[in-house]
Scaffold this active site. Structure first.
Site: not given
Length: 252
Positions: A1-3, A88
């Site tokens: 996953m990411c932000r 990110v």
């Protein structure tokens, strides 16, 4: 996953968006508060921004963790912009793509990011990949699910779809082909933002008086004006307005 996070509004330093808030994107790279899958986003980062008078955004991307880049803080401190998209990355599958796999992806005036994962990659997505023209398929920026999602979105943009449609239709198609996929997408052209909430958190902060809107995986501070986007929703926004539209799944 990411932000990830996108912003449109009056010109500000990137630092005000990415490094200064208490729970900024940089901190989310090692201590996200609302991330449902994965814990550390250290597999790359990037930011894209728009300079006054130039519709084509600039980008700065690296393959390692954002906290390990000594140049990023200086860049964020001095670069000012009216619109930006940053992310990110927590890689779903490790590979050799490095910086090429780090969002934002870009083409023409557009910046794009994918927070999530295509289930049963790559087999489940193969029919959708085959629907692309060969030249577009051979031009994938990386061999990742996010790069294919971007190719599907970009194909629609080039055919004239608006930002919201260009996100919503690939999400429906991918969800039908690969049930259980997480498809939080974020897209901007420097004036508008479109995003989908599909499997992970998405929030927005809109201030019509200040003429600014921020859309992010999670709030970067504790401002009570942040609003969560319901799952299975398309968000479209300008600096002074946010619209939410439910997304319905299609049959496989």
């Amino acid at each position: 996953m990411c932000r990830h996070i996108a912003f449109v509004g009056p010109e500000i330093p990137l630092a005000r968006l990415l490094t200064e808030p208490e729970h900024c994107l940089v901190r989310q790279s090692w201590e996200p508060r609302r991330q449902r899958h994965g814990t550390v986003n250290a597999d790359g980062f990037g930011v894209g921004w728009y300079a006054e008078g130039d519709p084509v955004p600039a980008r700065y991307r690296r393959s390692g963790p954002v906290w390990g880049d000594a140049n990023f803080a200086d860049l964020a401190r001095v670069v000012r912009t009216r619109a930006a998209l940053a992310a990110v990355r927590d890689a779903t599958v490790f590979g050799a793509d490095g910086e090429a796999a780090a969002a934002p992806f870009a083409a023409g005036p557009w910046l794009f990011s994918h927070n999530g994962a295509v289930r049963d990659w790559p087999d489940a997505a193969a029919p959708l990949a085959a629907s692309l023209p060969p030249a577009e398929l051979l031009s994938l920026a990386a061999s990742t699910d996010s790069a294919l999602v971007w190719a599907l979105v970009q194909h629609r943009l080039r055919q004239g779809d608006d930002l919201g449609t260009a996100l919503a239709e690939p999400v429906r198609e991918l969800a039908a082909a690969a049930p259980g996929s997480r498809l939080n997408l974020l897209l901007t052209d420097g004036a508008d933002i479109a995003a989908t909430a599909w499997g992970d958190s998405l929030w927005y902060l809109s201030d019509a008086r200040a003429q600014r809107t921020v859309v992010a995986s999670e709030p970067y501070d504790d401002d009570p004006r942040w609003r969560e986007v319901p799952d299975r929703t398309l968000l479209t926004a300008r600096a002074t307005r946010v619209d939410l539209t439910p997304l319905k799944e299609t049959s496989p």
